[in-house]
Motif scaffolding. Structure first.
Motif, PDB file in Angstrom:
ATOM      1  N   SER A  81      44.079  55.804  18.886  1.00 29.82           N
ATOM      2  CA  SER A  81      44.538  55.941  20.266  1.00 29.82           C
ATOM      3  C   SER A  81      45.836  55.179  20.477  1.00 29.82           C
ATOM      4  O   SER A  81      46.093  54.169  19.833  1.00 29.82           O
ATOM      5  CB  SER A  81      43.483  55.462  21.281  1.00 29.82           C
ATOM      6  N   PHE A  82      46.658  55.727  21.389  1.00 26.88           N
ATOM      7  CA  PHE A  82      47.894  55.096  21.845  1.00 26.88           C
ATOM      8  C   PHE A  82      47.738  54.779  23.328  1.00 26.88           C
ATOM      9  O   PHE A  82      47.214  55.601  24.087  1.00 26.88           O
ATOM     10  CB  PHE A  82      49.083  56.065  21.745  1.00 26.88           C
ATOM     11  N   GLY A  83      48.233  53.631  23.744  1.00 30.06           N
ATOM     12  CA  GLY A  83      48.326  53.308  25.163  1.00 30.06           C
ATOM     13  C   GLY A  83      49.641  52.625  25.437  1.00 30.06           C
ATOM     14  O   GLY A  83      50.138  51.878  24.578  1.00 30.06           O
ATOM     15  N   ALA A  84      50.241  52.870  26.601  1.00 32.54           N
ATOM     16  CA  ALA A  84      51.536  52.248  26.910  1.00 32.54           C
ATOM     17  C   ALA A  84      51.806  52.312  28.400  1.00 32.54           C
ATOM     18  O   ALA A  84      51.268  53.166  29.118  1.00 32.54           O
ATOM     19  CB  ALA A  84      52.655  52.965  26.152  1.00 32.54           C
ATOM     20  N   VAL A  85      52.662  51.386  28.866  1.00 28.84           N
ATOM     21  CA  VAL A  85      53.101  51.362  30.267  1.00 28.84           C
ATOM     22  C   VAL A  85      54.561  50.922  30.279  1.00 28.84           C
ATOM     23  O   VAL A  85      54.975  50.076  29.479  1.00 28.84           O
ATOM     24  CB  VAL A  85      52.226  50.418  31.122  1.00 28.84           C
ATOM     25  N   ARG A  86      55.345  51.489  31.168  1.00 28.82           N
ATOM     26  CA  ARG A  86      56.754  51.140  31.278  1.00 28.82           C
ATOM     27  C   ARG A  86      56.964  49.979  32.244  1.00 28.82           C
ATOM     28  O   ARG A  86      56.232  49.831  33.216  1.00 28.82           O
ATOM     29  CB  ARG A  86      57.573  52.341  31.760  1.00 28.82           C
ATOM     30  N   ILE A  88      60.443  47.653  34.098  1.00 28.02           N
ATOM     31  CA  ILE A  88      61.861  47.316  34.248  1.00 28.02           C
ATOM     32  C   ILE A  88      61.913  45.873  34.713  1.00 28.02           C
ATOM     33  O   ILE A  88      61.396  45.538  35.786  1.00 28.02           O
ATOM     34  CB  ILE A  88      62.579  48.231  35.250  1.00 28.02           C
ATOM     35  N   GLY A  89      62.503  45.006  33.909  1.00 25.91           N
ATOM     36  CA  GLY A  89      62.440  43.581  34.221  1.00 25.91           C
ATOM     37  C   GLY A  89      60.988  43.150  34.284  1.00 25.91           C
ATOM     38  O   GLY A  89      60.203  43.437  33.384  1.00 25.91           O
ATOM     39  N   ASP A  90      60.605  42.480  35.368  1.00 26.82           N
ATOM     40  CA  ASP A  90      59.212  42.036  35.490  1.00 26.82           C
ATOM     41  C   ASP A  90      58.367  42.962  36.358  1.00 26.82           C
ATOM     42  O   ASP A  90      57.268  42.601  36.769  1.00 26.82           O
ATOM     43  CB  ASP A  90      59.140  40.601  36.022  1.00 26.82           C
ATOM     44  N   ARG A  91      58.873  44.174  36.602  1.00 26.23           N
ATOM     45  CA  ARG A  91      58.128  45.129  37.440  1.00 26.23           C
ATOM     46  C   ARG A  91      57.384  46.123  36.559  1.00 26.23           C
ATOM     47  O   ARG A  91      57.983  46.846  35.770  1.00 26.23           O
ATOM     48  CB  ARG A  91      59.069  45.876  38.381  1.00 26.23           C
ATOM     49  N   ILE A  92      56.063  46.147  36.703  1.00 21.79           N
ATOM     50  CA  ILE A  92      55.230  47.111  35.983  1.00 21.79           C
ATOM     51  C   ILE A  92      55.187  48.412  36.771  1.00 21.79           C
ATOM     52  O   ILE A  92      54.870  48.409  37.958  1.00 21.79           O
ATOM     53  CB  ILE A  92      53.799  46.573  35.798  1.00 21.79           C
ATOM     54  N   ASP A  93      55.508  49.517  36.108  1.00 21.23           N
ATOM     55  CA  ASP A  93      55.464  50.824  36.761  1.00 21.23           C
ATOM     56  C   ASP A  93      54.145  51.506  36.398  1.00 21.23           C
ATOM     57  O   ASP A  93      54.047  52.198  35.383  1.00 21.23           O
ATOM     58  CB  ASP A  93      56.651  51.682  36.317  1.00 21.23           C
ATOM     59  N   LYS A  94      53.131  51.296  37.225  1.00 19.87           N
ATOM     60  CA  LYS A  94      51.804  51.837  36.933  1.00 19.87           C
ATOM     61  C   LYS A  94      51.738  53.354  37.069  1.00 19.87           C
ATOM     62  O   LYS A  94      50.734  53.970  36.701  1.00 19.87           O
ATOM     63  CB  LYS A  94      50.765  51.170  37.843  1.00 19.87           C
ATOM     64  N   GLU A  95      52.812  53.941  37.610  1.00 23.74           N
ATOM     65  CA  GLU A  95      52.881  55.403  37.662  1.00 23.74           C
ATOM     66  C   GLU A  95      53.396  55.985  36.347  1.00 23.74           C
ATOM     67  O   GLU A  95      53.353  57.198  36.149  1.00 23.74           O
ATOM     68  CB  GLU A  95      53.807  55.842  38.814  1.00 23.74           C
ATOM     69  N   GLN A  96      53.914  55.122  35.482  1.00 24.23           N
ATOM     70  CA  GLN A  96      54.479  55.571  34.208  1.00 24.23           C
ATOM     71  C   GLN A  96      53.664  54.977  33.060  1.00 24.23           C
ATOM     72  O   GLN A  96      54.028  53.966  32.461  1.00 24.23           O
ATOM     73  CB  GLN A  96      55.950  55.159  34.106  1.00 24.23           C
ATOM     74  N   THR A  97      52.530  55.599  32.788  1.00 18.45           N
ATOM     75  CA  THR A  97      51.659  55.151  31.707  1.00 18.45           C
ATOM     76  C   THR A  97      51.442  56.288  30.709  1.00 18.45           C
ATOM     77  O   THR A  97      51.662  57.466  31.013  1.00 18.45           O
ATOM     78  CB  THR A  97      50.292  54.687  32.234  1.00 18.45           C
ATOM     79  N   PHE A  98      51.005  55.899  29.525  1.00 19.90           N
ATOM     80  CA  PHE A  98      50.724  56.877  28.465  1.00 19.90           C
ATOM     81  C   PHE A  98      49.396  56.508  27.830  1.00 19.90           C
ATOM     82  O   PHE A  98      49.160  55.348  27.499  1.00 19.90           O
ATOM     83  CB  PHE A  98      51.831  56.844  27.411  1.00 19.90           C
ATOM     84  N   TYR A  99      48.538  57.508  27.642  1.00 17.72           N
ATOM     85  CA  TYR A  99      47.290  57.279  26.909  1.00 17.72           C
ATOM     86  C   TYR A  99      46.877  58.560  26.214  1.00 17.72           C
ATOM     87  O   TYR A  99      46.897  59.636  26.814  1.00 17.72           O
ATOM     88  CB  TYR A  99      46.157  56.817  27.825  1.00 17.72           C
ATOM     89  N   GLN A 205      39.246  45.786  30.462  1.00 17.81           N
ATOM     90  CA  GLN A 205      38.534  46.454  29.369  1.00 17.81           C
ATOM     91  C   GLN A 205      39.302  46.219  28.082  1.00 17.81           C
ATOM     92  O   GLN A 205      40.369  46.781  27.873  1.00 17.81           O
ATOM     93  CB  GLN A 205      38.414  47.964  29.644  1.00 17.81           C
ATOM     94  N   ARG A 206      38.740  45.385  27.224  1.00 17.16           N
ATOM     95  CA  ARG A 206      39.411  45.074  25.962  1.00 17.16           C
ATOM     96  C   ARG A 206      39.193  46.176  24.929  1.00 17.16           C
ATOM     97  O   ARG A 206      38.186  46.877  24.947  1.00 17.16           O
ATOM     98  CB  ARG A 206      38.903  43.733  25.421  1.00 17.16           C
ATOM     99  N   HIS A 207      40.158  46.314  24.032  1.00 17.17           N
ATOM    100  CA  HIS A 207      40.143  47.300  22.953  1.00 17.17           C
ATOM    101  C   HIS A 207      40.153  48.735  23.475  1.00 17.17           C
ATOM    102  O   HIS A 207      39.639  49.645  22.835  1.00 17.17           O
ATOM    103  CB  HIS A 207      38.965  47.051  22.007  1.00 17.17           C
ATOM    104  N   HIS A 208      40.735  48.885  24.665  1.00 17.54           N
ATOM    105  CA  HIS A 208      41.127  50.204  25.177  1.00 17.54           C
ATOM    106  C   HIS A 208      42.649  50.147  25.232  1.00 17.54           C
ATOM    107  O   HIS A 208      43.231  49.263  25.880  1.00 17.54           O
ATOM    108  CB  HIS A 208      40.539  50.436  26.565  1.00 17.54           C
ATOM    109  N   ALA A 209      43.315  51.068  24.544  1.00 14.35           N
ATOM    110  CA  ALA A 209      44.758  50.933  24.316  1.00 14.35           C
ATOM    111  C   ALA A 209      45.554  50.819  25.616  1.00 14.35           C
ATOM    112  O   ALA A 209      46.494  50.012  25.704  1.00 14.35           O
ATOM    113  CB  ALA A 209      45.267  52.099  23.469  1.00 14.35           C
ATOM    114  N   LEU A 210      45.206  51.591  26.622  1.00 16.91           N
ATOM    115  CA  LEU A 210      45.965  51.517  27.870  1.00 16.91           C
ATOM    116  C   LEU A 210      45.637  50.241  28.640  1.00 16.91           C
ATOM    117  O   LEU A 210      46.540  49.566  29.171  1.00 16.91           O
ATOM    118  CB  LEU A 210      45.702  52.736  28.750  1.00 16.91           C
ATOM    119  N   GLU A 211      44.369  49.868  28.717  1.00 21.30           N
ATOM    120  CA  GLU A 211      43.996  48.648  29.431  1.00 21.30           C
ATOM    121  C   GLU A 211      44.605  47.416  28.766  1.00 21.30           C
ATOM    122  O   GLU A 211      45.101  46.508  29.452  1.00 21.30           O
ATOM    123  CB  GLU A 211      42.471  48.525  29.508  1.00 21.30           C
TER     124      GLU A 211
END
Length: 245
Positions: A81-86, A88-99, A205-211
């Protein structure tokens, strides 16, 4: 590798003689040829990225995590599995995730299923590595990669890129474990659970790529603020401080 796509030797002979497109298309089909060409293009373009002078507060990041069938890509372990989040600086864009799950085309050990919750049935219905890697690299683009204990993830990402596209990773990968050892030198352990707890970040949730990616992104938020307090501005400045770790 024993699990290379069928005809890979012939493909690379064709590549030497006639270029990427006819070689790949003749062996893998047009869709895989396009995916491979895209991955190679993204990787090539990354070499041109001048990041060291970019302020950390303006940098675009992708915080990512991989789950795998084991610890050693060279011994046949695979990404599941792949998980990722974008960011910019210190702002997490929770609308831009990948799983995405990945079909590893091998059995998942029971211990890994217990750890990750990913079963052989789930993985068997997932896209193959080429498709998922293409989608992941498209999501990443030219951004700086961040992972916790990044050696593991970088090892598997490199193996996947080589297996599918005969390229090595050109993206810079920043390791929050390394940053943690510099910022918090007195901790006994720098595993993700320990550094999250030390920084007051709730464990979801540990060991979940996106979490895991989202929790690591929150950790990077905190680390960025601590880095700023030390008057460190650019990625090059940060690398200079990390060079002893």
């Amino acid at each position: 590798m024993n699990d290379q796509p069928k005809g890979v030797g012939r493909m690379w002979n064709l590549y030497k003689m006639g270029g990427v497109t006819p070689a790949i298309a003749s062996i893998l089909g047009s869709q895989n040829a396009q995916q491979m060409a895209f991955i190679r293009s993204i990787n090539k373009e990354q070499r041109k990225q001048p990041m060291l002078e970019t302020p950390l507060s303006e940098m675009e990041y992708v915080v990512f995590d991989l789950e795998t069938t084991g610890f050693y890509a060279a011994n046949g372990d695979e990404i599941i599995s792949f998980g990722a989040v974008r960011m910019i600086g210190d702002r997490i864009d929770k609308e831009q995730t990948f799983y995405s799950l990945v079909n590893p085309k091998r059995r998942i050990p029971a211990s890994i299923t217990e750890l990750t919750g990913i079963t052989n049935e789930m993985a068997g219905e997932a896209p193959d590595l080429m498709q998922t890697l293409h989608d992941f690299m498209e999501f990443v683009g030219k951004r700086l990669l961040i992972a916790h204990a990044a050696g593991h993830d970088k090892q598997f990402l490199n193996a996947a890129l080589w297996k599918t596209s005969r390229v090595s990773l050109n993206h810079r990968v920043l390791d929050t474990m390394l940053v943690g050892k510099w910022l918090e030198p007195k901790m006994e352990s720098y595993g993700l659970d320990e550094v999250l707890a030390a920084n007051g970040i709730p464990i979801t949730q540990r060991h979940h790529a996106l979490e895991d990616s989202l929790m690591t992104a929150k950790l990077w938020q905190i680390y960025l603020r601590k880095i700023k307090e030390r008057q460190i501005v650019t990625l090059g400045d940060l690398y200079a401080y990390l060079s002893n770790y």
